[in-house]
Design a protein around this motif. Sequence first.
Motif, PDB file in Angstrom:
ATOM      1  N   ASN A 204     -28.838  29.450   1.823  1.00  0.00           N
ATOM      2  CA  ASN A 204     -29.701  28.301   1.544  1.00  0.00           C
ATOM      3  C   ASN A 204     -29.261  27.083   2.357  1.00  0.00           C
ATOM      4  OD1 ASN A 204     -29.950  25.705  -0.603  1.00  0.00           O
ATOM      5  ND2 ASN A 204     -31.816  26.887  -0.257  1.00  0.00           N
ATOM      6  N   MET A 208     -31.465  25.541   5.415  1.00  0.00           N
ATOM      7  CA  MET A 208     -31.920  24.159   5.282  1.00  0.00           C
ATOM      8  C   MET A 208     -31.542  23.368   6.536  1.00  0.00           C
ATOM      9  SD  MET A 208     -33.429  23.447   2.269  1.00  0.00           S
ATOM     10  CE  MET A 208     -32.982  21.858   1.584  1.00  0.00           C
ATOM     11  N   SER A 217     -40.067  20.874   7.357  1.00  0.00           N
ATOM     12  CA  SER A 217     -39.856  20.508   5.960  1.00  0.00           C
ATOM     13  C   SER A 217     -38.960  21.529   5.256  1.00  0.00           C
ATOM     14  CB  SER A 217     -41.201  20.427   5.232  1.00  0.00           C
ATOM     15  OG  SER A 217     -41.014  20.308   3.840  1.00  0.00           O
ATOM     16  N   SER A 218     -38.133  21.058   4.338  1.00  0.00           N
ATOM     17  CA  SER A 218     -37.252  21.947   3.583  1.00  0.00           C
ATOM     18  C   SER A 218     -38.019  22.748   2.548  1.00  0.00           C
ATOM     19  CB  SER A 218     -36.155  21.129   2.892  1.00  0.00           C
ATOM     20  OG  SER A 218     -36.735  20.158   2.028  1.00  0.00           O
ATOM     21  N   ASP A 219     -39.303  22.461   2.390  1.00  0.00           N
ATOM     22  CA  ASP A 219     -40.123  23.182   1.416  1.00  0.00           C
ATOM     23  C   ASP A 219     -40.578  24.538   1.931  1.00  0.00           C
ATOM     24  OD1 ASP A 219     -39.925  21.034  -0.311  1.00  0.00           O
ATOM     25  OD2 ASP A 219     -41.756  20.066   0.446  1.00  0.00           O
ATOM     26  N   GLU A 221     -40.809  28.329   2.858  1.00  0.00           N
ATOM     27  CA  GLU A 221     -40.329  29.473   2.077  1.00  0.00           C
ATOM     28  C   GLU A 221     -39.023  30.048   2.621  1.00  0.00           C
ATOM     29  OE1 GLU A 221     -42.191  33.597   0.225  1.00  0.00           O
ATOM     30  OE2 GLU A 221     -42.694  33.028   2.282  1.00  0.00           O
ATOM     31  N   ASN A 224     -36.262  28.863   0.662  1.00  0.00           N
ATOM     32  CA  ASN A 224     -36.447  28.925  -0.789  1.00  0.00           C
ATOM     33  C   ASN A 224     -35.477  29.920  -1.404  1.00  0.00           C
ATOM     34  OD1 ASN A 224     -37.894  30.391  -3.203  1.00  0.00           O
ATOM     35  ND2 ASN A 224     -38.745  28.308  -3.102  1.00  0.00           N
TER      36      ASN A 224
END
Length: 272
Positions: A204, A208, A217-219, A221, A224
Amino acid sequence: MDNRYHIFIVSDSLGETATHVAKAAMNQFLNKDYIVKKYNYVRDENAVEEIVMEASRHKSVVLFTTVLDEMRIKLISSCEQHNVTYHDILSPVLNQFAEFFADKPVGKPGTMYKLDDDYFERVAAIEFAVKYDDGKDLRGLKYADVVLLGISRTSKTPLSMYLSHKNVKVANVPLVPEIPVAKEIFQVPKNKLIGLTNSPDKLNEIRMERLKSLGLSSDVEYANMDRILQELDYAEKVYKQLGCPIINVANKAIEETASIILEITGLNMKLK
């Protein structure tokens, strides 16, 4: 017409010395538009003549390093004949050392770089790692000494390159849940397969950072946690199916993981 300045680097070996000298000098003339043309392993007088003729068609300077007297003499005479600016980098130093040591230089090109079998094997291994990185061409798996498997960010490529510098031919293949495991992987002997994994938290963190470096963006998938756990679970099932050893790279340096791989595959004995 090409109005750039041309820097011709000529050597009877790799030409690294002249290249470094040229770069160091050009760093003092950052506003100049120039092109560098490098000719290494030049040991033929006809080749020298062709290079100097090419240089004479431009605003050129010829920098050369050669320990072969006949090449040095030919370079100087050709440059003077065609009115090309030149600089003999090595001879002044060799002459001074000859006087200092009261001895003659051996006059053998490339003594800095031993182009022995070990050297060529290493080059071949590095080229192999690049060609068969990230599953680019699965036909290469049967020729590999080691095949690394793993989801994204489990150090497949860094390990491949590190091991290639130890003359080990490494191919690596990414594992993605949505893509079936290629049949070629099942044809690789088990003693050549290595499964790589990592801790969810570490993955993760790494992903990131990867997204951040790409300006994404860190959003996404990709980073995730649920997606990461899914990928790890998928990889574990693949490893179990293949019956291959698994190495967790979470808290290991590349050198440490590489050492474990060499030990598992038995390649450490061959490299001694």
